[in-house]
Scaffold this motif. Structure first.
Motif, short mmCIF file in Angstrom:
data_model
loop_
_atom_site.label_atom_id
_atom_site.label_comp_id
_atom_site.label_asym_id
_atom_site.label_seq_id
_atom_site.Cartn_x
_atom_site.Cartn_y
_atom_site.Cartn_z
N PHE A 1 0.81 -1.22 0.00
CA PHE A 1 0.00 0.00 0.00
C PHE A 1 0.84 1.27 0.00
CE2 PHE A 1 -2.36 -3.39 2.17
CZ PHE A 1 -3.48 -3.46 1.35
N ALA A 2 2.17 1.12 0.04
CA ALA A 2 3.03 2.30 0.13
C ALA A 2 2.89 3.20 -1.10
CB ALA A 2 4.48 1.87 0.31
N ASN A 3 2.62 2.60 -2.26
CA ASN A 3 2.52 3.40 -3.49
C ASN A 3 1.09 3.53 -3.99
OD1 ASN A 3 2.09 0.80 -4.32
ND2 ASN A 3 3.58 0.82 -5.99
N LYS A 4 0.12 3.24 -3.12
CA LYS A 4 -1.28 3.31 -3.53
C LYS A 4 -1.88 4.66 -3.16
CE LYS A 4 -1.45 -0.95 -5.04
NZ LYS A 4 -0.09 -1.38 -4.72
N ASN A 5 -2.87 5.07 -3.94
CA ASN A 5 -3.52 6.36 -3.73
C ASN A 5 -4.70 6.20 -2.76
OD1 ASN A 5 -4.13 9.07 -3.98
ND2 ASN A 5 -5.41 8.77 -5.80
N ASN A 6 -4.38 5.75 -1.56
CA ASN A 6 -5.37 5.67 -0.50
C ASN A 6 -4.65 5.93 0.83
OD1 ASN A 6 -4.23 3.14 0.43
ND2 ASN A 6 -5.38 2.11 -1.20
N GLU A 7 -5.35 5.83 1.92
CA GLU A 7 -4.75 6.15 3.21
C GLU A 7 -4.50 4.92 4.08
OE1 GLU A 7 -7.30 9.03 5.01
OE2 GLU A 7 -6.71 10.64 3.62
N LEU A 8 -4.53 3.73 3.48
CA LEU A 8 -4.35 2.51 4.26
C LEU A 8 -2.95 2.42 4.85
CD1 LEU A 8 -6.25 -0.07 2.02
CD2 LEU A 8 -7.04 1.03 4.13
N TYR A 9 -1.97 2.82 4.09
CA TYR A 9 -0.59 2.75 4.58
C TYR A 9 -0.40 3.66 5.79
CZ TYR A 9 4.54 2.43 4.30
OH TYR A 9 5.87 2.21 4.56
N GLN B 1 13.97 -7.62 19.69
CA GLN B 1 13.96 -7.69 18.22
C GLN B 1 14.28 -6.31 17.65
OE1 GLN B 1 10.37 -9.73 16.76
NE2 GLN B 1 10.24 -10.81 18.71
N HIS B 2 15.56 -6.06 17.52
CA HIS B 2 15.97 -4.75 17.01
C HIS B 2 15.50 -4.52 15.58
CE1 HIS B 2 18.09 -4.67 20.67
NE2 HIS B 2 19.18 -5.30 20.28
N ASP B 3 15.37 -5.61 14.82
CA ASP B 3 14.97 -5.46 13.42
C ASP B 3 13.58 -4.86 13.30
OD1 ASP B 3 13.05 -7.97 12.17
OD2 ASP B 3 13.86 -8.20 14.18
N MET B 4 12.69 -5.11 14.26
CA MET B 4 11.33 -4.56 14.13
C MET B 4 11.36 -3.04 14.27
SD MET B 4 9.37 -5.11 17.72
CE MET B 4 10.11 -4.53 19.26
N ILE B 5 12.25 -2.52 15.10
CA ILE B 5 12.36 -1.07 15.21
C ILE B 5 12.95 -0.49 13.93
CG2 ILE B 5 13.37 0.84 16.51
CD1 ILE B 5 11.27 -0.77 18.05
N GLY B 6 13.98 -1.14 13.41
CA GLY B 6 14.54 -0.72 12.13
C GLY B 6 13.51 -0.78 11.03
N ALA B 7 12.72 -1.86 11.01
CA ALA B 7 11.68 -2.01 9.99
C ALA B 7 10.65 -0.89 10.08
CB ALA B 7 11.01 -3.37 10.14
N PHE B 8 10.24 -0.56 11.29
CA PHE B 8 9.26 0.51 11.47
C PHE B 8 9.80 1.84 10.96
CE2 PHE B 8 7.79 4.05 14.12
CZ PHE B 8 6.45 4.04 13.81
N LEU B 9 11.03 2.16 11.32
CA LEU B 9 11.63 3.42 10.85
C LEU B 9 11.75 3.42 9.34
CD1 LEU B 9 14.44 3.91 13.53
CD2 LEU B 9 12.16 4.96 13.47
N PHE B 10 12.12 2.26 8.78
CA PHE B 10 12.21 2.14 7.32
C PHE B 10 10.86 2.42 6.68
CE2 PHE B 10 11.46 -0.49 3.57
CZ PHE B 10 12.48 -0.08 2.73
N GLY B 11 9.79 1.86 7.26
CA GLY B 11 8.46 2.06 6.70
C GLY B 11 8.01 3.50 6.76
N ILE B 12 8.38 4.21 7.83
CA ILE B 12 8.06 5.64 7.91
C ILE B 12 8.76 6.38 6.77
CG2 ILE B 12 8.50 7.74 9.23
CD1 ILE B 12 6.26 6.29 10.50
N GLY B 13 10.04 6.12 6.60
CA GLY B 13 10.78 6.79 5.55
C GLY B 13 10.27 6.45 4.17
N LEU B 14 9.85 5.20 3.97
CA LEU B 14 9.30 4.79 2.68
C LEU B 14 8.03 5.57 2.37
CD1 LEU B 14 9.43 2.80 0.27
CD2 LEU B 14 8.03 1.23 1.64
N GLY B 15 7.17 5.72 3.37
CA GLY B 15 5.96 6.50 3.16
C GLY B 15 6.25 7.95 2.80
N ILE B 16 7.24 8.52 3.46
CA ILE B 16 7.63 9.90 3.15
C ILE B 16 8.11 10.01 1.71
CG2 ILE B 16 9.34 11.70 3.68
CD1 ILE B 16 9.17 10.80 6.63
#
Length: 346
Positions: free
Chosen positions: A42-50, A104-119
């Motif tokens: 949903f990161a590249n979709k034209n909706n607000e689900l992401y 699980q350090h990777d989950m924090i990294g993954a979350f930050l990555f997802g924020i940046g991807l959305g931006i």
């Protein structure tokens, strides 16, 4: 199959925006990591689900900000002190009635990555100053726990080691938001040093692991010859007929121990490891990243062949069979198929 796959994700989405991992009794929870991966289509979709998924996760961190504040001042000693990985489905609260591998350090990294991807996709990921404060605190949290050499439970939530996939996730997350909040350069330098010291291994115990594919996709930390090396090792050692085993000796849903337990003897069940379905579309995405279009198509077709019904992909099949485990469908599996399918349809 694409339409049906999206329908699966819709059925797993809770009203607050996060996704349960699966309808099964074992997986009716929300994991931070699963939500990052399930939301990727949903990161590249034209909706607000992401955005909705990430707003709920930001609210989760805001609710437990008091805990993060403690962790910024004191390095945690016990597993329960770390930021939790799994929460109740409806209230999104910590679960305290059973022990869990929450480091699980990777989950924090993954979350930050997802924020940046959305931006990067021009989505409004940051609602106010408090959201920015939370992101900044998560950066300092990774600094305080010293993610680059603090043993964590990793993507599979098992025994603690320094995992290349976890270190890589943190690197990707920090790089993803370094223009949004302050990211000390030493955090990235330490991470890259640790990652390259481990290469091509996943950890001290594991020579090769399915989780290492994350370094190629979605994190794009390794490419070229190094990326090819990781994919080649996964294919040579872990690829099976109906999926990819996580690592040699994995006992989770082994044909010798059909359970959902996580703390199991290491390297004891070689040859009976479960075949994880999302390994196939994941390999497709990695080959696409590396420019191997024909191989990417091959793995996409393999993924469609193992669907139980259109769009329905289990977590795994028992070794050498087409018998799925109860965690069917698995949101993560369906999301990886969607990502590979849409990428190859372009």
């Amino acid at each position: 199959m694409l339409k049906e796959s999206y329908q699966v994700l819709e059925q797993l989405r809770k009203p607050h925006g996060m996704y349960i991992a699966s309808p099964s009794n074992f997986y009716k929870y929300v994991w931070i990591r699963d939500n990052v991966y399930i939301s990727l289509p949903f990161a590249n979709k034209n909706n607000e689900l992401y955005e909705k998924t990430y707003y709920r996760m930001l609210d989760l961190f805001r609710e437990y900000e008091w805990k993060i504040d403690i962790l910024l001042e004191n390095k945690p000693k016990w597993v329960w002190e770390y930021i939790h990985a799994r929460y109740s489905a409806d209230e999104v609260k910590e679960i305290h009635d059973e022990a869990w591998g929450h480091v699980q350090h990777d989950m924090i990294g993954a979350f930050l990555f997802g924020i940046g991807l959305g931006i990067r996709h021009d989505k409004t990921m940051i609602r106010d100053q408090k959201d920015l404060d939370i992101l900044q605190k998560l950066v300092y949290y990774l600094e305080n726990v010293e993610y680059w050499h603090d043993p964590d439970n990793g993507m599979w939530e098992e025994w603690r080691e320094v995992h290349a996939s976890s270190v890589g996730a943190c690197i990707a997350g920090l790089k993803s938001i370094e223009k949004t909040v302050e990211v000390p350069s030493t955090l990235l330098e330490n991470g890259f040093k640790s990652l390259f010291d481990l290469f091509p291994r996943e950890s001290k115990d594991k020579s090769v692991d399915l989780a290492q594919l994350s370094l190629i996709y979605p994190y794009r930390i390794l490419n070229g010859i190094m990326g090819e090396e990781i994919v080649s090792r996964v294919e040579k050692s872990l690829l099976r007929e109906s999926g990819v085993i996580r690592y040699a000796g994995d006992s989770y849903y082994s044909t010798l121990e059909e359970t959902h337990g996580r703390e199991k003897p290491r390297h004891f069940y070689k040859g009976t490891e479960a075949e994880w379905c999302f390994g196939l579309p994941w390999l497709s995405l990695c080959h696409l990243e590396l420019g191997n279009i024909e191989k990417a198509m091959e793995y996409l077709e393999k993924t469609e062949e193992i669907m139980i019904e259109p769009g329905v992909i289990p977590e795994l099949f028992y070794s050498g069979t087409r018998k799925p485990n109860p965690n069917t469908p698995l949101g993560w599996s369906c999301a990886m198929y969607i990502l590979a399918k849409e990428a190859l349809m372009k």
